[in-house]
Design a protein around this motif. Structure first.
Motif, PDB file in Angstrom:
ATOM      1  N   ALA A  71       0.847  -1.192   0.000  1.00 48.80           N
ATOM      2  CA  ALA A  71       0.000   0.000   0.000  1.00 48.80           C
ATOM      3  C   ALA A  71       0.883   1.242   0.000  1.00 48.80           C
ATOM      4  N   GLU A  72       1.238   1.720  -1.181  1.00 48.47           N
ATOM      5  CA  GLU A  72       2.133   2.866  -1.304  1.00 48.47           C
ATOM      6  C   GLU A  72       1.537   4.100  -0.623  1.00 48.47           C
ATOM      7  N   GLY A  73       2.337   4.716   0.223  1.00 46.02           N
ATOM      8  CA  GLY A  73       1.897   5.920   0.911  1.00 46.02           C
ATOM      9  C   GLY A  73       1.159   5.667   2.210  1.00 46.02           C
ATOM     10  N   LEU A  74       0.972   4.400   2.584  1.00 44.54           N
ATOM     11  CA  LEU A  74       0.322   4.053   3.845  1.00 44.54           C
ATOM     12  C   LEU A  74       1.370   3.437   4.762  1.00 44.54           C
ATOM     13  N   PHE A  75       1.464   3.987   5.971  1.00 46.77           N
ATOM     14  CA  PHE A  75       2.490   3.563   6.920  1.00 46.77           C
ATOM     15  C   PHE A  75       1.834   3.208   8.246  1.00 46.77           C
ATOM     16  N   VAL A  76       2.599   2.481   9.072  1.00 49.79           N
ATOM     17  CA  VAL A  76       2.090   2.005  10.354  1.00 49.79           C
ATOM     18  C   VAL A  76       3.130   2.252  11.431  1.00 49.79           C
ATOM     19  N   LEU A  77       2.664   2.698  12.588  1.00 48.89           N
ATOM     20  CA  LEU A  77       3.468   2.696  13.803  1.00 48.89           C
ATOM     21  C   LEU A  77       2.591   2.093  14.890  1.00 48.89           C
ATOM     22  N   GLY A  78       2.837   0.844  15.217  1.00 49.22           N
ATOM     23  CA  GLY A  78       1.954   0.164  16.160  1.00 49.22           C
ATOM     24  C   GLY A  78       2.596  -1.083  16.722  1.00 49.22           C
ATOM     25  N   GLY A  79       1.759  -1.887  17.397  1.00 52.60           N
ATOM     26  CA  GLY A  79       2.267  -3.090  18.037  1.00 52.60           C
ATOM     27  C   GLY A  79       3.297  -2.793  19.105  1.00 52.60           C
ATOM     28  N   LEU A  80       3.136  -1.646  19.791  1.00 50.22           N
ATOM     29  CA  LEU A  80       4.158  -1.208  20.734  1.00 50.22           C
ATOM     30  C   LEU A  80       4.073  -1.936  22.068  1.00 50.22           C
ATOM     31  N   GLY A  81       2.967  -2.615  22.322  1.00 47.88           N
ATOM     32  CA  GLY A  81       2.837  -3.351  23.570  1.00 47.88           C
ATOM     33  C   GLY A  81       3.000  -2.451  24.775  1.00 47.88           C
ATOM     34  N   SER A  82       3.788  -2.900  25.729  1.00 45.96           N
ATOM     35  CA  SER A  82       3.992  -2.136  26.963  1.00 45.96           C
ATOM     36  C   SER A  82       5.220  -1.246  26.904  1.00 45.96           C
ATOM     37  N   ARG A  83       5.874  -1.138  25.744  1.00 43.95           N
ATOM     38  CA  ARG A  83       7.101  -0.337  25.628  1.00 43.95           C
ATOM     39  C   ARG A  83       6.890   0.911  24.772  1.00 43.95           C
ATOM     40  N   GLY A  84       5.651   1.333  24.620  1.00 43.47           N
ATOM     41  CA  GLY A  84       5.380   2.441  23.713  1.00 43.47           C
ATOM     42  C   GLY A  84       6.120   3.708  24.062  1.00 43.47           C
ATOM     43  N   PHE A  85       6.205   4.041  25.327  1.00 46.88           N
ATOM     44  CA  PHE A  85       6.863   5.293  25.693  1.00 46.88           C
ATOM     45  C   PHE A  85       8.375   5.223  25.495  1.00 46.88           C
ATOM     46  N   CYS A  86       8.922   4.016  25.432  1.00 48.70           N
ATOM     47  CA  CYS A  86      10.344   3.870  25.139  1.00 48.70           C
ATOM     48  C   CYS A  86      10.621   3.980  23.640  1.00 48.70           C
ATOM     49  N   VAL A  87       9.832   3.278  22.825  1.00 48.03           N
ATOM     50  CA  VAL A  87      10.192   3.150  21.414  1.00 48.03           C
ATOM     51  C   VAL A  87       9.539   4.178  20.504  1.00 48.03           C
ATOM     52  N   ALA A  88       8.400   4.758  20.901  1.00 46.38           N
ATOM     53  CA  ALA A  88       7.653   5.617  19.975  1.00 46.38           C
ATOM     54  C   ALA A  88       8.456   6.813  19.465  1.00 46.38           C
ATOM     55  N   PRO A  89       9.219   7.533  20.291  1.00 44.37           N
ATOM     56  CA  PRO A  89       9.924   8.707  19.754  1.00 44.37           C
ATOM     57  C   PRO A  89      10.893   8.365  18.629  1.00 44.37           C
ATOM     58  N   LEU A  90      11.707   7.338  18.807  1.00 48.66           N
ATOM     59  CA  LEU A  90      12.663   6.958  17.763  1.00 48.66           C
ATOM     60  C   LEU A  90      11.963   6.363  16.553  1.00 48.66           C
TER      61      LEU A  90
END
Length: 605
Positions: free
Chosen positions: A542-561
């Protein structure tokens, strides 16, 4: 044992730095700044080369004291095009510490402001990529600590200009190897300029043989000659910046808002219930990494993520509520595992330290039967100011998205009645568990959790499977993990389970919680993946469609990077992630669409 990465710094009688490892100087003893300006800045046609450019990328091999980059930043701020942004990528195999660099740069007060900005962001000398923000210059620096050829192979950018400033080929041939020259060629934008102090025949022939036009120029100071080179083809006209929609206003959506803004793009965030309505809406959160003693890539990903998260959160007023988290052992093997983790060279000195039962007991104020791991770089975070600050960098629309449809040139966000909410060239879905319905090819599993908090009870931030987090006026504790459940309000039964979780490890704390009286409770649903790694990148097929998810319990650690990684992919910029780590979180690995990669196990089994 960590590899020796010291440059074995020496200081000459004139106060100039010299590498004892390579028996070579970092810059000209006559005037290092003048040398930098003549060889590298003028040698790459700066500032004329960035005129009328919205974005310009410089790559450097041999970061050294940071002199070249400080001089570059000084020139950029004085001559940059209006609204322009500068990206810098540099590699250093044997980094100086901040104090050593400060001593070297103090020689040139005329670039003092740029030098101070660089020194203020100076990273730890741990291996891997380090992203440094230079907001006063509308610039970012991605510094790779490690060997140059592997670092180049992991960088995803394209350089408009190259500063080749490694120690001389006679003393450091690895910096000028065929593999490095291949990397320069592969990572050069059309028409890229290359500048270096050396005129060694192998370098001249190596560049020319790879299609560069190579010319000798008059040298600086005692050096009679230097090299300039240009990659084939004319520079390509920049692609127009796309319109961007972000779905979700939790920590992932907020981090995307900030990341796009840093690239000069104002996104539009679409969220039905407001900021932090899901798993990001608790009063405090732990910012802790996933610990892995066996898989070096996972350990490196979370080490880089924690460092980046801490730097960005600390820039938000009133966001960081505390520093340091104690992770208690959960199984007999954890004592040995924690020792291995503390010995990983991914962490700054003292960042990870095993503690015995006596030390853990003293820190928590009650006896505990096991040791633990003190994570000095972990944080207790107040999410609300982070969400407010970062979401303010985007436009906002309150709406419930039922589906996302492809149209010519972009995507349409539609409500349940088929009404148009928004059209955008790029869409990033960062809706937590809601991502599963909007991008159904992804294999996500829900975990509903309840946490409780009480006033008037305090302890140090601690985790052990459960957790207890000081709020400033009380304590947040929990949480339940009800796999497969997506609905349900807070219940007394779940509160009882949370209290029992605390009592099993910290009975005195549990007694204080029980004595304090009624607690407040809240539930939220997290989305998890089969391998417990996030999804960050392009949605499959799906060109132009992106995902940031599946962060589980570490979202506040990994989301910024990871938000910076996704934003870079969306606009064609260089990612802060090494390519090998980006591959580990590619959404393609976690799809269920026919013909695409299949998950190897369910998240709940």
């Amino acid at each position: 044992m960590a590899e020796d990465r010291s440059p074995r710094l020496l200081w000459t009688d004139e106060g100039a730095p010299r590498s004892g490892r390579f028996d070579d100087v970092y810059f000209s003893s006559e005037d290092g700044l003048a040398e930098t300006r003549a060889v590298f800045l003028a040698g790459c046609g700066l500032p004329d080369a960035w005129a009328r450019r919205a974005h310009f990328t410089v790559a450097e091999l041999g970061f050294g004291t940071g002199l070249n980059i400080a001089a570059l930043l000084d020139l950029w701020r004085r001559t940059r095009p209006t609204g322009g942004r500068l990206s810098v990528f540099s590699v250093e195999g044997f980094p100086l510490d901040r104090d050593e660099a400060a001593r070297a740069l103090a020689t040139w007060p005329e670039i003092g402001e740029a030098a101070r900005a660089l020194l203020d962001a100076w990273p730890a000398a741990t291996p891997g990529f380090h992203r440094l923000d230079l907001p006063g210059f509308d610039a970012t620096l991605d510094l790779a600590v490690g060997d140059v050829a592997p670092a180049l192979s992991q960088w995803t950018g394209r350089a408009d200009a190259w500063f080749l400033d490694g120690f001389a080929p006679s003393t450091n041939p690895a910096m000028w190897s065929d593999a490095v020259l291949d990397g320069i060629t592969a990572r050069s934008a059309p028409g890229a300029r290359v500048a270096t102090f050396t005129v060694a025949g192998a370098v001249r022939r190596g560049l020319a043989g790879r299609g560069f036009t190579v010319d000798k120029r008059s040298g600086h100071g005692r050096k009679r000659e230097r090299l300039e080179a240009r990659a084939p083809a004319a520079p390509i006209a920049p692609v127009p910046t796309p319109t961007v929609a972000v779905v979700g206003a939790g920590i992932a959506g907020a981090a995307l808002s900030r990341a796009f803004a840093a690239l000069g793009v104002r996104a539009t965030v679409v969220e039905a219930e407001g900021a932090g309505s899901g798993a990001s809406g608790f009063p405090v959160a732990l910012v802790t990494p996933r610990l892995d003693a066996g898989d070096g890539a996972i350990a490196a990903l979370y080490a880089q993520a924690l460092t980046r998260a801490a730097a960005l959160y600390e820039a938000v007023p009133d966001a960081v509520a505390g520093r340091g988290v104690l992770q208690l052992e959960q199984a007999p093997r954890d004592a040995g595992r924690f020792g291995k983790i503390a010995a990983q060279d991914l962490w700054p000195a003292g960042a990870m330290a095993p503690r015995d039962a006596a030390a853990c007991s003293a820190q928590l104020g009650e006896p505990v039967e096991t040791g633990g791991l003190s994570m000095a770089g972990a944080l207790t975070l107040r999410p609300a100011p982070v969400l407010a600050t970062w979401l303010a960098q985007a436009d906002r629309i309150a709406a419930t998205i039922d589906r996302i449809e492809r149209v010519d040139g972009g995507w349409r966000l539609l409500d349940a009645g088929g009404g148009l909410i928004l059209e955008a060239g790029v869409v990033v879905v960062a809706a937590g568990w809601g991502t599963s319905a909007l991008v159904p090819t992804l294999f996500l599993s829900p975990v509903r959790g309840q946490a409780d908090w009480v006033e008037g009870v305090e302890t140090a931030a601690v985790a052990w499977g459960g957790y207890a987090i000081p709020t400033g006026t009380g304590l947040l504790f929990g949480a339940t993990h009800d796999r497969g459940e997506i609905t349900g309000d807070a219940t007394a039964e779940a509160s009882a389970r949370n209290l029992a979780t605390v009592a099993a490890r910290l009975p005195a704390l549990a007694a204080r919680i029980a004595a304090a009286g009624p607690t407040a409770s809240r539930t939220a649903v997290r989305a998890t993946t089969f391998d417990r790694l996030p999804l960050a990148g392009a949605a499959p097929g799906a060109e132009g469609l992106f995902v940031l998810g599946g962060l589980g319990s570490r979202g506040f650690c990994v989301a910024p990077l990871l938000a910076e990684h996704v934003a870079a992919l969306a606009v064609g910029a260089a990612s802060p992630l090494p390519a090998a780590l980006a591959a580990r979180i590619d959404p393609l690995r976690n799809t269920t669409a026919k013909g695409l990669a299949q998950p190897i196990a369910r998240a709940d089994g």
